[in-house]
Design a protein around this motif. Structure first.
Motif, short mmCIF file in Angstrom:
data_model
loop_
_atom_site.label_atom_id
_atom_site.label_comp_id
_atom_site.label_asym_id
_atom_site.label_seq_id
_atom_site.Cartn_x
_atom_site.Cartn_y
_atom_site.Cartn_z
N LEU A 1 0.83 -1.19 0.00
CA LEU A 1 0.00 0.00 0.00
C LEU A 1 0.87 1.25 0.00
O LEU A 1 1.82 1.36 0.77
CB LEU A 1 -0.91 0.02 1.23
N ALA A 2 0.53 2.19 -0.86
CA ALA A 2 1.26 3.45 -0.90
C ALA A 2 1.11 4.19 0.42
O ALA A 2 0.03 4.23 1.01
CB ALA A 2 0.73 4.31 -2.04
N TYR A 3 2.22 4.75 0.91
CA TYR A 3 2.24 5.62 2.10
C TYR A 3 1.85 4.88 3.38
O TYR A 3 1.38 5.47 4.35
CB TYR A 3 1.37 6.86 1.88
N LYS A 4 2.07 3.59 3.39
CA LYS A 4 1.85 2.76 4.58
C LYS A 4 2.83 3.16 5.68
O LYS A 4 3.84 3.82 5.44
CB LYS A 4 2.06 1.30 4.20
N ILE A 5 2.56 2.73 6.89
CA ILE A 5 3.52 2.89 7.99
C ILE A 5 4.76 2.07 7.68
O ILE A 5 4.65 0.93 7.21
CB ILE A 5 2.90 2.44 9.33
N HIS A 6 5.92 2.63 7.91
CA HIS A 6 7.16 1.91 7.62
C HIS A 6 7.19 0.59 8.39
O HIS A 6 6.99 0.56 9.60
CB HIS A 6 8.37 2.76 8.02
#
Length: 341
Positions: free
Chosen positions: A222-227
Motif C-alpha cells: 500500500l502506498a504511504y503505509k507505515i514503515h
C-alpha cells in the motif's frame, strides 16, 4: 465365450489405466489432456504482459515455477508500474519496501518482507526457498541475503514516485484506494476498462505441460503505509497458496482483510470440497463481507484461482477487478464478478 469376456475385461482395464496415466479429464463433454495444455493466470490487465513472459517458458514445455518467476519479474522492472518493484510508491517515510513470495508443486516456498533496494524481490524469495532452511526473510536480513547472493543494490524510488509522495505529504491523508489508478499508465492503450490502469499486487499461477502448479506474488504494498507494514502478498496461505493435488489461488487488494481469513488457502480448501474456482473465490469474498459488512463497502479485495483441471475463475468485493489468462488457444482479460455492483 469365457475367454472372449476375459479379453474384453482386460482391454477395458488397460484403456482405463492408459487414460489415468496421461491424466485425461472430462469437461464440457470433451476430453482434455492437462499434460499438454499449460496455462498461466494472473491478476489485473497488466498481467497480460507478465503472462507473455511466463508463456515464453510454459509454451516450450518449461516448469511452472520458472514461468511464474519470469512472468512477475516483468512488472517488477517496469518503472511505470507504481505498485510493484522499481518505481513503486513508497511508505510514508519515503522508503520503497517490497514483499514477495513463491511456491512450487512440492509445497516448497520462500518469501521476503520489507525488502529495500532490490528490484526483483521474487527472485530473492526463490533463493530463500532453495538456499536456506527458512521460508521468510525480512528487512535488513533479507537485503543482506540478496547482496550476498549477487543482487545489486539500487534506488527504487523513481522521480515520478518521489514527486507523488511529496505531494501526499502535504496532507498526509491515508486512505487506501479502491482499484488504484496508475497515473503513469497510458489509458489510450488500455485494452479494457478496469484493466492495467487499475491495479496493485501481481499474483500469478501457472500449470505446466506436466500438469504441475506453481505461483508467485509480488508488490510494493500500500502506498504511504507505515514503515514496516506487511500485507498479505508475501504470506503463504494469505496472498498465495499452491496445492498440486487441488489448485492454486492468489489475492489482491487490502491485505489485512485477506490475512484475517487466510484467504488463498481458504480458496484452495473450498476447491478441495468440489467448488469451482469462481465459486471458491466468491465464498472467500463473502466471508470478508460477513466479518465486517461496513468496512467491506470501502475497500477492494479480489481472489483468482486455478484448479488442477486447468479451470480458472475470480471474484472481488467491488467492480473493476480483472484478471489475465494465457494458454495455447487463449490470451484474454476477463472481468471479475463482484459482491457489490
Amino acid at each position: 465365450m469365457a475367454s472372449r469376456r476375459k479379453f474384453l475385461q482386460t482391454a477395458a482395464l488397460g484403456s482405463a489405466a492408459a487414460l489415468s496415466s496421461t491424466k485425461l479429464i472430462a469437461r464440457d463433454k470433451k476430453i482434455y489432456n492437462i499434460k499438454d495444455n499449460p496455462v498461466v493466470v494472473s491478476t489485473w490487465g497488466f498481467g497480460q504482459t507478465a503472462n507473455a513472459g511466463a508463456w515464453e517458458i510454459l509454451g516450450k514445455g518449461g516448469r511452472a515455477l520458472d514461468a511464474v518467476e519470469a512472468g512477475v519479474k516483468i512488472p517488477e522492472a517496469d518503472p511505470t508500474n507504481q505498485t510493484i518493484g522499481l518505481g513503486g510508491l513508497p511508505d510514508r517515510d519515503g522508503h520503497v519496501t517490497l514483499d514477495a513470495c513463491i511456491m512450487d508443486e512440492n509445497y516448497n516456498c520462500g518469501s521476503v518482507m520489507c525488502l529495500e533496494h532490490i528490484v526483483h524481490a521474487i527472485s530473492v524469495a526463490r533463493l530463500v526457498m532453495e538456499k536456506t532452511p527458512h521460508i521468510v526473510l525480512a528487512g535488513e536480513g533479507a537485503l543482506q541475503f540478496a547482496l550476498a547472493n549477487g543482487f545489486k543494490k539500487e534506488n527504487l524510488l523513481t522521480p515520478e514516485s518521489e514527486k507523488a509522495w511529496k505531494e501526499w505529504l502535504k496532507t498526509s491523508n491515508y486512505h487506501p484506494e479502491i482499484n488504484v489508478e496508475n497515473r503513469l499508465y497510458d489509458k489510450s492503450k488500455d485494452p479494457m476498462p478496469g484493466g492495467p490502469s487499475n491495479h496493485d499486487t501481481i499474483g500469478m499461477m501457472a500449470m505446466d505441460a506436466n500438469g504441475n502448479l506453481s505461483g508467485a506474488c509480488t508488490t510494493s504494498g500500500l502506498a504511504y503505509k507505515i514503515h514496516g507494514r506487511v500485507g498479505d502478498s508475501p504470506i503463504i496461505g494469505a496472498g498465495l497458496y499452491v496445492d498440486n493435488e487441488i489448485g492454486a489461488a492468489t489475492s489482491t487488494g487490502v491485505g489485512e482483510e485477506v490475512i484475517r481469513i487466510v484467504g488463498s488457502h481458504l480458496v484452495v480448501e473450498l476447491m478441495r470440497q468440489g467448488k469451482s474456482p469462481e465459486d471458491a473465490c466468491r465464498e472467500a469474498v463473502e466471508r470478508i463481507v460477513k466479518r465486517n459488512p461496513e468496512k467491506s463497502k470501502d475497500i477492494q479485495v479480489g481472489f483468482v484461482a486455478l484448479n488442477k483441471k486447468g479451470e480458472y475463475g475470480a471474484y472481488s468485493l467491488q467492480p473493476g477487478f480483472v484478471y489475465s489468462v494465457t494458454g495455447k488457444t487463449i490470451n484474454k482479460i476477463f472481468p471479475s464478478k463482484s459482491f457489490y455492483k
